[in-house]
Design an enzyme around this catalytic site. Structure first.
Site, PDB file in Angstrom:
ATOM      1  N   THR A 283      39.355  40.711  72.000  1.00  0.00           N
ATOM      2  CA  THR A 283      39.681  40.125  70.682  1.00  0.00           C
ATOM      3  C   THR A 283      38.597  39.136  70.244  1.00  0.00           C
ATOM      4  O   THR A 283      38.313  39.017  69.056  1.00  0.00           O
ATOM      5  CB  THR A 283      41.058  39.408  70.686  1.00  0.00           C
ATOM      6  OG1 THR A 283      41.063  38.432  71.726  1.00  0.00           O
ATOM      7  CG2 THR A 283      42.197  40.380  70.872  1.00  0.00           C
TER       8      THR A 283
ATOM      9  N   PHE B 153      46.803  45.141  70.495  1.00  0.00           N
ATOM     10  CA  PHE B 153      47.992  45.830  69.990  1.00  0.00           C
ATOM     11  C   PHE B 153      49.181  44.894  69.813  1.00  0.00           C
ATOM     12  O   PHE B 153      49.953  45.034  68.893  1.00  0.00           O
ATOM     13  CB  PHE B 153      48.379  46.969  70.942  1.00  0.00           C
ATOM     14  CG  PHE B 153      47.591  48.238  70.717  1.00  0.00           C
ATOM     15  CD1 PHE B 153      46.730  48.377  69.639  1.00  0.00           C
ATOM     16  CD2 PHE B 153      47.729  49.308  71.582  1.00  0.00           C
ATOM     17  CE1 PHE B 153      46.021  49.544  69.422  1.00  0.00           C
ATOM     18  CE2 PHE B 153      47.022  50.483  71.383  1.00  0.00           C
ATOM     19  CZ  PHE B 153      46.163  50.604  70.298  1.00  0.00           C
TER      20      PHE B 153
ATOM     21  N   ILE C 120      39.155  51.124  75.459  1.00  0.00           N
ATOM     22  CA  ILE C 120      38.352  52.313  75.177  1.00  0.00           C
ATOM     23  C   ILE C 120      37.072  51.922  74.436  1.00  0.00           C
ATOM     24  O   ILE C 120      36.335  52.767  73.968  1.00  0.00           O
ATOM     25  CB  ILE C 120      39.175  53.335  74.345  1.00  0.00           C
ATOM     26  CG1 ILE C 120      39.727  52.682  73.063  1.00  0.00           C
ATOM     27  CG2 ILE C 120      40.324  53.884  75.171  1.00  0.00           C
ATOM     28  CD1 ILE C 120      40.413  53.663  72.111  1.00  0.00           C
ATOM     29  N   ASP C 121      36.807  50.611  74.338  1.00  0.00           N
ATOM     30  CA  ASP C 121      35.706  50.129  73.490  1.00  0.00           C
ATOM     31  C   ASP C 121      34.338  50.117  74.170  1.00  0.00           C
ATOM     32  O   ASP C 121      33.317  49.899  73.509  1.00  0.00           O
ATOM     33  CB  ASP C 121      36.026  48.739  72.927  1.00  0.00           C
ATOM     34  CG  ASP C 121      36.313  47.688  74.016  1.00  0.00           C
ATOM     35  OD1 ASP C 121      35.751  47.792  75.116  1.00  0.00           O
ATOM     36  OD2 ASP C 121      37.099  46.770  73.732  1.00  0.00           O
TER      37      ASP C 121
ATOM     38  N   HIS D 170      42.298  54.459  80.323  1.00  0.00           N
ATOM     39  CA  HIS D 170      42.788  55.085  79.082  1.00  0.00           C
ATOM     40  C   HIS D 170      41.677  55.824  78.334  1.00  0.00           C
ATOM     41  O   HIS D 170      41.784  56.058  77.127  1.00  0.00           O
ATOM     42  CB  HIS D 170      43.453  54.033  78.181  1.00  0.00           C
ATOM     43  CG  HIS D 170      44.774  53.566  78.711  1.00  0.00           C
ATOM     44  ND1 HIS D 170      45.374  52.388  78.334  1.00  0.00           N
ATOM     45  CD2 HIS D 170      45.616  54.131  79.616  1.00  0.00           C
ATOM     46  CE1 HIS D 170      46.533  52.254  78.996  1.00  0.00           C
ATOM     47  NE2 HIS D 170      46.695  53.285  79.767  1.00  0.00           N
TER      48      HIS D 170
ATOM     49  N   CYS E 167      37.859  70.063  72.474  1.00  0.00           N
ATOM     50  CA  CYS E 167      38.679  70.946  71.635  1.00  0.00           C
ATOM     51  C   CYS E 167      40.071  71.085  72.263  1.00  0.00           C
ATOM     52  O   CYS E 167      40.188  71.349  73.460  1.00  0.00           O
ATOM     53  CB  CYS E 167      37.998  72.308  71.525  1.00  0.00           C
ATOM     54  SG  CYS E 167      39.028  73.512  70.645  1.00  0.00           S
TER      55      CYS E 167
ATOM     56  N   CYS F 134      40.213  75.183  73.208  1.00  0.00           N
ATOM     57  CA  CYS F 134      39.382  75.815  74.246  1.00  0.00           C
ATOM     58  C   CYS F 134      38.764  74.801  75.216  1.00  0.00           C
ATOM     59  O   CYS F 134      38.037  75.185  76.122  1.00  0.00           O
ATOM     60  CB  CYS F 134      38.284  76.669  73.616  1.00  0.00           C
ATOM     61  SG  CYS F 134      36.945  75.711  72.871  1.00  0.00           S
TER      62      CYS F 134
ATOM     63  N   CYS G  91      35.456  77.624  68.491  1.00  0.00           N
ATOM     64  CA  CYS G  91      36.674  78.419  68.255  1.00  0.00           C
ATOM     65  C   CYS G  91      37.474  77.952  67.037  1.00  0.00           C
ATOM     66  O   CYS G  91      38.490  78.558  66.698  1.00  0.00           O
ATOM     67  CB  CYS G  91      37.563  78.410  69.493  1.00  0.00           C
ATOM     68  SG  CYS G  91      38.494  76.883  69.705  1.00  0.00           S
TER      69      CYS G  91
ATOM     70  N   SER H  18      45.872  41.215  78.997  1.00  0.00           N
ATOM     71  CA  SER H  18      46.770  42.371  78.887  1.00  0.00           C
ATOM     72  C   SER H  18      48.214  41.896  78.883  1.00  0.00           C
ATOM     73  O   SER H  18      48.582  41.029  79.678  1.00  0.00           O
ATOM     74  CB  SER H  18      46.553  43.348  80.052  1.00  0.00           C
ATOM     75  OG  SER H  18      47.500  44.398  79.955  1.00  0.00           O
TER      76      SER H  18
END
Ligand code: NAD
Length: 257
Positions: A30, A37, A106-107, A122, A130, A133, A158, A195
């Site tokens: 942050t 979140f 995920i940053d 995560h 995809c 596929c 695909c 967290s």
């Protein structure tokens, strides 16, 4: 215990423990300008329902809406730089006081700060695949399509829908989660940073540590089990003070690596 005593106690834990890890969440980022979140007043989940916005069924059922939400989160990462807490954790690893960082984020900011042993339980925003596929692409493939107006982004092989390589609600956990679980077996010290410890199964990881330290500005369900809870200051300040007590010059460690 005063705040200063807590910082000295954390420094002692780190010096005495043979195998220590950090476990970070959205709160560590942050101060880099990325909203978390669940912070009261500013957390993303105050505005959206996670199951509607960030689940696998949301992606399958309403891909256009899913991508609008997801790309909004992604935009908050653009230009974000590691902060003092990320750099301090990287420096602690270089100094062999920390074996690695397990992150729910995920940053990519722990790697950007110079941390080498990072388990991203995560997922991350470096690749996508995809749904039909499983062909793997760099994240830019998804980004370029979205920016040029293709929503949802498609597989060039695909025509299936692309999905980011992050763990969505309803997804199975990825390989990094099981690696982190293994790494933590026999771990003496786990320092939780930013967290709420409410997202399972990741929030079960603290049970593997002999000693738990929690650096989080709000209470967590694991506080009762922790040897030390530091919630007086933001993570960036806590780690700056810790590094002062340890006598370590840490800012910019990522650039030295
Ligand atoms: P969370 O939002 O549930 O909890 C964050 C906690 O950090 C809160 O308790 C808050 O009080 C605390 N906090 C916020 N800023 C702080 C600071 N500067 N110093 C100390 N404490 C601070 O986050 P979570 O537990 O990581 O769970 C949310 C999930 O959302 C994670 O699984 C993660 O994948 C994802 N997420 C990731 C990012 C990111 O990559 N940066 C951002 C938002 C959400």
């Amino acid at each position: 215990m005063t705040y200063e005593e807590k910082i000295r106690a954390l420094a002692e834990y780190l010096k005495k423990s043979e195998r220590s890890f950090a476990f970070s969440g959205a709160g560590v980022s942050t101060e880099s300008g990325i909203p978390d979140f669940r912070s009261r007043g500013s957390g993303l989940w105050e505005r959206v329902d996670p199951m509607k916005a960030a689940s696998l069924s949301a992606l399958r059922r309403e891909p256009v809406q899913f991508y609008k939400f997801f790309m909004g989160v992604w935009e908050s990462f653009v230009g974000a730089k590691p902060n003092a807490a990320h750099y301090a954790l990287a420096c602690l690893e270089q100094e062999k006081l920390l074996a690695g960082v397990i992150t729910q984020n995920i940053d990519g900011l722990h790697r950007a700060a110079g941390s080498q042993e990072v388990w991203e339980v995560h997922g991350h925003m470096r690749s996508c695949r995809c749904l039909a596929c499983s062909k793997l692409y760099p994240f830019d493939a998804l980004l370029d399509q979205y920016r040029s107006g293709t929503n949802p982004p498609r597989c060039s092989q695909c025509g299936g829908m692309l999905r980011p390589d992050v763990v969505l609600f309803e997804d199975a956990m990825g390989e990094d989660f099981y690696k982190a679980y293994q790494a933590l077996s026999g771990c003496q010290l786990l320092i939780v940073v930013g967290s709420s410890l409410q997202v399972y199964p990741a929030a079960s990881l603290p049970e593997l540590a002999k000693t738990l330290v929690i650096v989080n500005r709000e209470p967590t369900p694991w506080d009762v089990r922790a040897g030390l809870v530091i919630n007086e200051k933001m993570a960036g300040q806590v780690f700056t003070d810790l590094m002062t007590v340890l006598g370590l010059d840490f800012l910019g460690v990522g650039h030295r690596a």
